[in-house]
Motif scaffolding. Structure first.
Motif, mmCIF file in Angstrom:
data_model
loop_
_atom_site.group_PDB
_atom_site.id
_atom_site.type_symbol
_atom_site.label_atom_id
_atom_site.label_comp_id
_atom_site.label_asym_id
_atom_site.label_seq_id
_atom_site.Cartn_x
_atom_site.Cartn_y
_atom_site.Cartn_z
ATOM 1 N N HIS A 161 9.517 74.854 27.577
ATOM 2 C CA HIS A 161 10.746 74.195 27.115
ATOM 3 C C HIS A 161 11.969 74.716 27.874
ATOM 4 O O HIS A 161 12.824 73.927 28.310
ATOM 5 N N ASN A 162 12.038 76.028 28.064
ATOM 6 C CA ASN A 162 13.203 76.619 28.741
ATOM 7 C C ASN A 162 13.303 76.191 30.206
ATOM 8 O O ASN A 162 14.407 76.061 30.747
ATOM 9 N N ASN A 163 12.154 75.990 30.844
ATOM 10 C CA ASN A 163 12.134 75.623 32.270
ATOM 11 C C ASN A 163 11.905 74.125 32.485
ATOM 12 O O ASN A 163 11.761 73.687 33.620
ATOM 13 N N ASP A 164 11.872 73.375 31.375
ATOM 14 C CA ASP A 164 11.620 71.924 31.439
ATOM 15 C C ASP A 164 10.345 71.628 32.237
ATOM 16 O O ASP A 164 10.306 70.722 33.070
ATOM 17 N N ASP A 165 9.298 72.420 31.962
ATOM 18 C CA ASP A 165 8.024 72.302 32.671
ATOM 19 C C ASP A 165 7.063 71.472 31.817
ATOM 20 O O ASP A 165 6.359 71.994 30.944
ATOM 21 N N LYS A 166 7.053 70.170 32.060
ATOM 22 C CA LYS A 166 6.252 69.256 31.236
ATOM 23 C C LYS A 166 4.753 69.426 31.476
ATOM 24 O O LYS A 166 3.943 69.224 30.569
ATOM 25 N N MET A 167 4.372 69.780 32.714
ATOM 26 C CA MET A 167 2.946 69.992 33.000
ATOM 27 C C MET A 167 2.403 71.164 32.184
ATOM 28 O O MET A 167 1.321 71.077 31.587
ATOM 29 N N LEU A 168 3.160 72.260 32.173
ATOM 30 C CA LEU A 168 2.739 73.431 31.391
ATOM 31 C C LEU A 168 2.694 73.080 29.912
ATOM 32 O O LEU A 168 1.732 73.448 29.212
ATOM 33 N N GLU A 169 3.693 72.355 29.420
ATOM 34 C CA GLU A 169 3.705 71.952 28.011
ATOM 35 C C GLU A 169 2.463 71.130 27.678
ATOM 36 O O GLU A 169 1.840 71.314 26.633
ATOM 37 N N CYS A 170 2.077 70.239 28.583
ATOM 38 C CA CYS A 170 0.883 69.407 28.392
ATOM 39 C C CYS A 170 -0.364 70.277 28.279
ATOM 40 O O CYS A 170 -1.198 70.075 27.381
ATOM 41 N N ARG A 171 -0.487 71.251 29.152
ATOM 42 C CA ARG A 171 -1.671 72.126 29.146
ATOM 43 C C ARG A 171 -1.730 72.990 27.883
ATOM 44 O O ARG A 171 -2.797 73.181 27.291
ATOM 45 N N VAL A 172 -0.564 73.510 27.466
ATOM 46 C CA VAL A 172 -0.539 74.328 26.243
ATOM 47 C C VAL A 172 -0.907 73.477 25.037
ATOM 48 O O VAL A 172 -1.652 73.925 24.152
ATOM 49 N N CYS A 173 -0.416 72.250 24.988
ATOM 50 C CA CYS A 173 -0.742 71.357 23.864
ATOM 51 C C CYS A 173 -2.250 71.110 23.778
ATOM 52 O O CYS A 173 -2.812 71.078 22.676
ATOM 53 N N ASN A 201 2.190 60.101 29.639
ATOM 54 C CA ASN A 201 2.723 58.737 29.738
ATOM 55 C C ASN A 201 4.203 58.723 30.123
ATOM 56 O O ASN A 201 4.641 57.873 30.900
ATOM 57 N N ASP A 202 4.965 59.673 29.584
ATOM 58 C CA ASP A 202 6.419 59.669 29.789
ATOM 59 C C ASP A 202 6.849 60.303 31.114
ATOM 60 O O ASP A 202 7.844 59.879 31.706
ATOM 61 N N TYR A 203 6.114 61.347 31.539
ATOM 62 C CA TYR A 203 6.568 62.118 32.708
ATOM 63 C C TYR A 203 5.531 62.211 33.828
ATOM 64 O O TYR A 203 5.835 62.738 34.895
ATOM 65 N N GLY A 204 4.338 61.725 33.593
ATOM 66 C CA GLY A 204 3.235 62.040 34.498
ATOM 67 C C GLY A 204 2.927 61.030 35.575
ATOM 68 O O GLY A 204 1.780 60.973 36.046
ATOM 69 N N LYS A 205 3.924 60.239 35.985
ATOM 70 C CA LYS A 205 3.659 59.211 37.001
ATOM 71 C C LYS A 205 3.113 59.821 38.293
ATOM 72 O O LYS A 205 2.198 59.277 38.908
ATOM 73 N N GLY A 206 3.655 60.969 38.691
ATOM 74 C CA GLY A 206 3.200 61.593 39.938
ATOM 75 C C GLY A 206 2.201 62.710 39.734
ATOM 76 O O GLY A 206 1.851 63.414 40.680
ATOM 77 N N TRP A 207 1.723 62.889 38.496
ATOM 78 C CA TRP A 207 0.793 63.976 38.198
ATOM 79 C C TRP A 207 -0.636 63.597 38.580
ATOM 80 O O TRP A 207 -0.977 62.416 38.702
#
Length: 419
Positions: A161-173, A201-207
């Motif tokens: 959350h602090n680093n706005d790291d959506k990939m890491l958030e996805c993995r932790v979830c 869906n929201d952020y992963g277009k280039g993932w």
């Protein structure tokens, strides 16, 4: 002139690494590996060598070749030591931690993660701390140390959350989905991978598609536990489709295990058995010993459905031996529970009592009981809630507790944590 030549070498190394990455992202894995191996052989640039080893570590991880992953991680940490750069050292130790996590050597994983967190690096290495906490949380979960696992997942989420790291958030979830599946809060077990799927869906277009596949797999596991078998099958099929497209052997084995469990839940053991067998073959190949324990437990339940007590007993014994080697107390508990039922059916009282005692020892070691009502956690589907101290309780007990603090560690705050 000599200095100029070295710089040209560095540029060529960088270009070749990026060329390999483009091929890898386009699913041309063999061509990418060929380029990276050539770079590793020819480059004299330590930074380039470190980066190409990182590419090889990632590729071999996703292929399920964990022993090769560990081999390259060991070479990478040697390179980082030669460079004496704390940022490179932090990344190198993280890759060593991940390699050992994949090989289910959880004590080494935790040790390397602690080394990472103690490194005095720059902002660059501090950005890796969330990934370090995720790996450490997975290792603690692998040993059924639930409070420390949750504590590290919460830290990982804070870093994300602090680093706005959506990939890491996805993995932790996704890992939190597994955490709550094991503790049998199936609503949370579904909520977190659904959250991961939303992030994709929201952020992963280039993932990488692996993030979608991972979230779908964890959703499938939760749906099966909730008895929503058609939903479980749909999610597992989508995950398996991506795993086959990308030759993701580890995920294929997990999907096969989930398919087998779904068929077992439908009492169709004839369809379950071959899927368990296929899953076991891949897990043996990749070295996923924790997954092998779960396969053995599923197969044992199938034998029990068919009243084949001796075959069930033999299969549970294999699960026990593996679980003891891993230090996974929850799998030990499940195995003792199955043995208890088998020996009760066989009317073998001495063996029955032995496994009842061992079952309760596992419950005590894992502290799998609510500190407020004293009843067990993880025995059946219950809504749970963690406090900021990462101790977990029945939600209904917290709601009726008033303003009193945590009965386990006596902290006063009852404000729920992230998870």
């Amino acid at each position: 002139m000599r200095r100029f030549g070295v710089e040209m070498g560095q540029d060529q190394t960088k270009q070749q690494i990026e060329k390999g990455l483009r091929l890898y992202q386009s699913n041309h894995t063999d061509k990418a590996l060929h380029i990276w191996f050539k770079v590793l052989e020819k480059t004299s640039d330590p930074g380039g060598k470190f980066r190409v080893l990182g590419c090889l570590i990632t590729a071999h991880s996703e292929m399920g070749k964990y022993k090769d992953m560990l081999k390259y991680a060991l070479t990478q940490i040697d390179t980082a030591r030669e460079m004496e750069d704390p940022d490179y050292l932090t990344e190198g130790y993280l890759n060593l931690a991940r390699s050992n996590e994949k090989l289910c050597d959880f004590q080494k994983t935790i040790s390397y993660c602690k080394t990472c967190l103690n490194m005095q690096g720059t902002t660059t290495s501090l950005l890796l701390n969330g990934q370090v906490c995720l790996s450490m949380g997975n290792a603690f979960l692998g040993m059924s140390v639930f409070q420390k696992a949750l504590e590290n997942y919460e830290k990982g989420l804070r870093y994300a959350h602090n680093n706005d790291d959506k990939m890491l958030e996805c993995r932790v979830c996704c890992s939190l989905g597994s955490f709550y599946t094991q503790l049998k809060d199936y609503e949370k077990a579904l909520f977190f991978p659904c959250k991961a799927a939303e992030l994709v869906n929201d952020y992963g277009k280039g993932w990488s598609l692996k993030y979608r596949a991972m979230s779908q797999y964890h959703m499938a596991v939760a749906y099966r536990k909730l008895g929503r078998l058609p939903d479980a099958m749909d999610c597992c099929e989508e995950s398996m489709k991506i795993a086959l497209q990308h030759d993701d052997r580890p995920l294929q084995s997990l999907c096969l295990l989930c398919f087998a469990d779904i068929h077992r839940s439908r009492n169709d053991v004839e369809k379950a058995f071959p899927r368990y067998e296929s899953s076991m073959c891949i897990m043996t190949e990749t070295g996923n010993r924790l997954g092998q324990v779960q396969v053995y437990l599923g197969v044992a339940k199938c034998w029990l459905t068919q009243k084949e007590l001796d075959k069930a007993l033999d299969t549970v014994q294999r699960a026990l031996e593996l679980a003891e080697g891993l230090g996974n107390k929850l799998c030990l508990l499940k195995a003792h529970c199955l043995n208890e039922g088998i020996f009760r059916s066989k009317e073998q009282q001495a063996e029955l009592r032995e496994h009842v005692v061992k079952f309760h020892e596992c419950v005590e070691e894992m502290e799998l009981y609510c500190g407020m009502c004293g009843e067990s956690i993880g025995e059946k589907n219950h809504q749970l809630q963690a406090l900021p101290c990462s101790h977990v309780f029945h939600l209904k007990c917290l709601q009726s507790n008033g303003t009193r603090g945590c009965p386990n560690c006596r902290r006063s705050s009852l404000k729920p944590g992230y998870v």
